[in-house]
Design a protein around this motif. Structure first.
Motif, PDB file in Angstrom:
ATOM      1  N   LEU A   1      11.433  90.706  65.064  1.00 52.97           N
ATOM      2  CA  LEU A   1      12.064  89.538  64.466  1.00 52.97           C
ATOM      3  C   LEU A   1      12.914  88.832  65.528  1.00 52.97           C
ATOM      4  CD1 LEU A   1      13.232  90.822  60.959  1.00 52.97           C
ATOM      5  CD2 LEU A   1      11.292  89.333  61.479  1.00 52.97           C
ATOM      6  N   LYS A   2      12.748  87.542  65.666  1.00 57.14           N
ATOM      7  CA  LYS A   2      13.453  86.770  66.701  1.00 57.14           C
ATOM      8  C   LYS A   2      14.821  86.320  66.163  1.00 57.14           C
ATOM      9  CE  LYS A   2       9.539  87.047  69.004  1.00 57.14           C
ATOM     10  NZ  LYS A   2       8.730  87.747  67.992  1.00 57.14           N
TER      11      LYS A   2
ATOM     12  N   PRO B   1      20.510  92.383  67.350  1.00 62.40           N
ATOM     13  CA  PRO B   1      21.557  93.351  67.681  1.00 62.40           C
ATOM     14  C   PRO B   1      21.038  94.644  68.317  1.00 62.40           C
ATOM     15  CG  PRO B   1      21.125  93.390  65.330  1.00 62.40           C
ATOM     16  CD  PRO B   1      20.311  92.259  65.891  1.00 62.40           C
ATOM     17  N   ASN B   2      19.739  94.902  68.200  1.00 59.50           N
ATOM     18  CA  ASN B   2      19.206  96.195  68.638  1.00 59.50           C
ATOM     19  C   ASN B   2      18.361  96.141  69.897  1.00 59.50           C
ATOM     20  OD1 ASN B   2      20.284  97.507  66.283  1.00 59.50           O
ATOM     21  ND2 ASN B   2      18.612  96.584  65.119  1.00 59.50           N
ATOM     22  N   GLU B   3      17.727  95.016  70.166  1.00 60.50           N
ATOM     23  CA  GLU B   3      16.815  94.940  71.306  1.00 60.50           C
ATOM     24  C   GLU B   3      16.601  93.489  71.710  1.00 60.50           C
ATOM     25  OE1 GLU B   3      13.071  96.567  70.066  1.00 60.50           O
ATOM     26  OE2 GLU B   3      13.118  95.517  68.142  1.00 60.50           O
ATOM     27  N   ARG B   4      15.968  93.298  72.853  1.00 60.99           N
ATOM     28  CA  ARG B   4      15.675  91.938  73.310  1.00 60.99           C
ATOM     29  C   ARG B   4      14.581  91.312  72.452  1.00 60.99           C
ATOM     30  NH1 ARG B   4      13.166  93.780  79.157  1.00 60.99           N
ATOM     31  NH2 ARG B   4      12.479  95.807  78.432  1.00 60.99           N
TER      32      ARG B   4
ATOM     33  N   LYS C   1      11.053  89.917  76.345  1.00 59.64           N
ATOM     34  CA  LYS C   1       9.963  90.713  76.900  1.00 59.64           C
ATOM     35  C   LYS C   1       8.655  90.150  76.366  1.00 59.64           C
ATOM     36  CE  LYS C   1       8.037  95.384  77.235  1.00 59.64           C
ATOM     37  NZ  LYS C   1       8.157  96.797  76.787  1.00 59.64           N
ATOM     38  N   ILE C   2       7.706  89.867  77.266  1.00 60.83           N
ATOM     39  CA  ILE C   2       6.431  89.268  76.869  1.00 60.83           C
ATOM     40  C   ILE C   2       5.309  90.257  77.143  1.00 60.83           C
ATOM     41  CG2 ILE C   2       4.830  87.355  77.250  1.00 60.83           C
ATOM     42  CD1 ILE C   2       7.271  85.725  78.208  1.00 60.83           C
ATOM     43  N   ASN C   3       4.583  90.620  76.096  1.00 59.47           N
ATOM     44  CA  ASN C   3       3.429  91.506  76.219  1.00 59.47           C
ATOM     45  C   ASN C   3       2.160  90.698  75.981  1.00 59.47           C
ATOM     46  OD1 ASN C   3       5.097  93.854  76.508  1.00 59.47           O
ATOM     47  ND2 ASN C   3       5.396  93.873  74.289  1.00 59.47           N
ATOM     48  N   ILE C   4       1.366  90.528  77.014  1.00 56.48           N
ATOM     49  CA  ILE C   4       0.097  89.827  76.900  1.00 56.48           C
ATOM     50  C   ILE C   4      -0.862  90.435  77.920  1.00 56.48           C
ATOM     51  CG2 ILE C   4       0.940  87.998  78.448  1.00 56.48           C
ATOM     52  CD1 ILE C   4      -0.998  86.073  77.024  1.00 56.48           C
ATOM     53  N   SER C   5      -2.078  90.687  77.501  1.00 53.39           N
ATOM     54  CA  SER C   5      -3.047  91.299  78.409  1.00 53.39           C
ATOM     55  C   SER C   5      -3.462  90.313  79.494  1.00 53.39           C
ATOM     56  CB  SER C   5      -4.288  91.743  77.625  1.00 53.39           C
ATOM     57  OG  SER C   5      -5.012  90.617  77.150  1.00 53.39           O
ATOM     58  N   LYS C   6      -3.964  90.851  80.594  1.00 58.48           N
ATOM     59  CA  LYS C   6      -4.449  89.997  81.677  1.00 58.48           C
ATOM     60  C   LYS C   6      -5.581  89.098  81.191  1.00 58.48           C
ATOM     61  CE  LYS C   6      -3.247  93.026  85.573  1.00 58.48           C
ATOM     62  NZ  LYS C   6      -3.787  93.803  86.723  1.00 58.48           N
ATOM     63  N   GLU C   7      -6.410  89.647  80.333  1.00 58.45           N
ATOM     64  CA  GLU C   7      -7.543  88.881  79.803  1.00 58.45           C
ATOM     65  C   GLU C   7      -7.064  87.695  78.970  1.00 58.45           C
ATOM     66  OE1 GLU C   7     -11.498  89.501  76.936  1.00 58.45           O
ATOM     67  OE2 GLU C   7     -10.140  91.178  77.343  1.00 58.45           O
TER      68      GLU C   7
ATOM     69  N   GLY D   1      10.685  83.017  83.314  1.00 60.07           N
ATOM     70  CA  GLY D   1      10.921  84.119  84.250  1.00 60.07           C
ATOM     71  C   GLY D   1      12.363  84.596  84.213  1.00 60.07           C
ATOM     72  N   PHE D   2      13.290  83.652  84.119  1.00 58.97           N
ATOM     73  CA  PHE D   2      14.712  84.003  84.053  1.00 58.97           C
ATOM     74  C   PHE D   2      15.004  84.879  82.832  1.00 58.97           C
ATOM     75  CE2 PHE D   2      18.852  83.006  82.135  1.00 58.97           C
ATOM     76  CZ  PHE D   2      19.707  83.462  83.144  1.00 58.97           C
ATOM     77  N   THR D   3      14.475  84.491  81.660  1.00 60.63           N
ATOM     78  CA  THR D   3      14.753  85.263  80.439  1.00 60.63           C
ATOM     79  C   THR D   3      14.241  86.693  80.553  1.00 60.63           C
ATOM     80  OG1 THR D   3      12.685  84.578  79.335  1.00 60.63           O
ATOM     81  CG2 THR D   3      14.626  83.179  79.018  1.00 60.63           C
ATOM     82  N   GLN D   4      13.158  86.882  81.287  1.00 64.24           N
ATOM     83  CA  GLN D   4      12.608  88.240  81.452  1.00 64.24           C
ATOM     84  C   GLN D   4      13.410  89.049  82.466  1.00 64.24           C
ATOM     85  OE1 GLN D   4       8.006  88.315  81.180  1.00 64.24           O
ATOM     86  NE2 GLN D   4       8.469  86.232  81.836  1.00 64.24           N
ATOM     87  N   ILE D   5      13.852  88.390  83.536  1.00 64.42           N
ATOM     88  CA  ILE D   5      14.625  89.087  84.576  1.00 64.42           C
ATOM     89  C   ILE D   5      15.947  89.615  84.016  1.00 64.42           C
ATOM     90  CG2 ILE D   5      15.925  88.741  86.719  1.00 64.42           C
ATOM     91  CD1 ILE D   5      13.691  86.811  87.579  1.00 64.42           C
ATOM     92  N   VAL D   6      16.619  88.798  83.193  1.00 66.76           N
ATOM     93  CA  VAL D   6      17.933  89.201  82.666  1.00 66.76           C
ATOM     94  C   VAL D   6      17.807  90.100  81.435  1.00 66.76           C
ATOM     95  CG1 VAL D   6      19.055  87.131  83.573  1.00 66.76           C
ATOM     96  CG2 VAL D   6      18.173  87.122  81.221  1.00 66.76           C
ATOM     97  N   GLY D   7      16.569  90.312  80.953  1.00 65.42           N
ATOM     98  CA  GLY D   7      16.380  91.225  79.827  1.00 65.42           C
ATOM     99  C   GLY D   7      16.582  90.605  78.469  1.00 65.42           C
ATOM    100  N   LEU D   8      16.515  89.280  78.379  1.00 62.67           N
ATOM    101  CA  LEU D   8      16.658  88.620  77.080  1.00 62.67           C
ATOM    102  C   LEU D   8      15.336  88.627  76.321  1.00 62.67           C
ATOM    103  CD1 LEU D   8      18.507  86.943  75.188  1.00 62.67           C
ATOM    104  CD2 LEU D   8      17.638  84.885  76.342  1.00 62.67           C
TER     105      LEU D   8
END
Length: 266
Positions: free
Chosen positions: A197-198, A212-215, A70-76, A61-68
């Motif tokens: 790419l991570k 360098p370009n995005e989280r 982003k997790i995309n997963i459907s509710k299903e 949760g912390f990594t998502q709040i600070v913008g490091l």
């Protein structure tokens, strides 16, 4: 401005390391007390994982709040993982962050970790108490897996055996997930971990390095289960190979679909 954002992400990455370091230390301190009130080793492991789960979810949760991250997963798909029972969860392994991410989505899951983590490592006390490593005697690993899965648990296995190639290409899959599935009679639940790419989390990357370009973006897809019954008519060695081939084909095809969709969106 880009330089400031880059430094900000590195600081967030270091703070994430610090958070998990403190959380792991607290968990290790609590383990003897958890063991004291546990009747069996299995009961101890369940209680300890239950204690660790909020710490792990808090870090994610912390990594998502600070913008490091982003997790995309459907509710299903999130529900499939949250309610999974009696399955070997097999995923690809693009980054070292994958373990805590998947454990945050899989309550009470066991995991097959790299053998080196059980020796001379800050994580060793936790790994040796709660999880298995790929250096385990296979008979012992099979017995523990069967007990866990028969009891409705899950086991997490990174099918490549180590992190993917730095360019995101999948490594050849190991046979461990198939051997556990066929040996216990429980299905495999394939999971694809995609996204960008991570950079800074891949094999060989530096600690003071981020994209360098995005989280860090994770696109998570859960596929249909692979039943060991599909390979029941074959000798064990052939059944394991065919099951491994199907698992790799399933995740590779999902990766190709995701890559094609990303190219169209450029």
């Amino acid at each position: 401005m880009r330089r400031i954002i880059y430094i900000y992400r590195i600081v967030c990455k270091l703070l994430t390391f610090a958070y998990f370091g403190i959380g792991i230390s607290l968990e290790i301190v609590m383990l003897p007390f958890v063991k004291m009130f546990s009747k069996t080793q299995q009961d101890f492991q369940r209680r300890a994982r239950k204690l660790a789960n909020p710490i792990i979810r808090g870090g994610i949760g912390f990594t998502q709040i600070v913008g490091l991250v982003k997790i995309n997963i459907s509710k299903e798909d999130r529900k499939k993982l949250r309610t999974a029972e009696g399955v070997v969860v097999a995923a690809n392994h693009p980054a070292f962050f994958d373990s805590v991410l998947m454990l945050s989505l899989l309550p009470w899951s066991d995991i097959v970790a790299k053998g080196s983590l059980s020796k001379s490592n800050p994580l060793s006390p936790l790994i040796n108490s709660l999880f298995m490593t790929n250096s385990f005697d296979f008979g012992k690993m099979m017995e523990r897996t069967r007990t866990n899965l028969d009891d409705g648990g899950t086991i997490l296995f990174f099918a490549e055996g180590t992190r993917s190639f730095p360019d995101g290409t999948l490594r050849p899959f190991k046979k461990g997930a198939a051997r556990l599935s066929i040996g216990t009679g429980h299905p495999i639940l394939p999971v694809y971990l995609g996204g960008n790419l991570k950079i800074g989390m891949r094999k060989g990357d530096k600690v003071l390095q981020v994209n360098p370009n995005e989280r860090f973006i994770y696109d998570i897809r859960v596929m249909d289960e692979i039943s060991p019954e599909e390979f029941a008519g074959f000798p064990n060695a052939i059944a394991v190979r065919k099951c491994t081939d199907k698992l790799q084909k399933t995740i590779r095809e999902e990766k190709e679909r995701a890559d094609e969709a990303n190219m169209k969106n450029l």
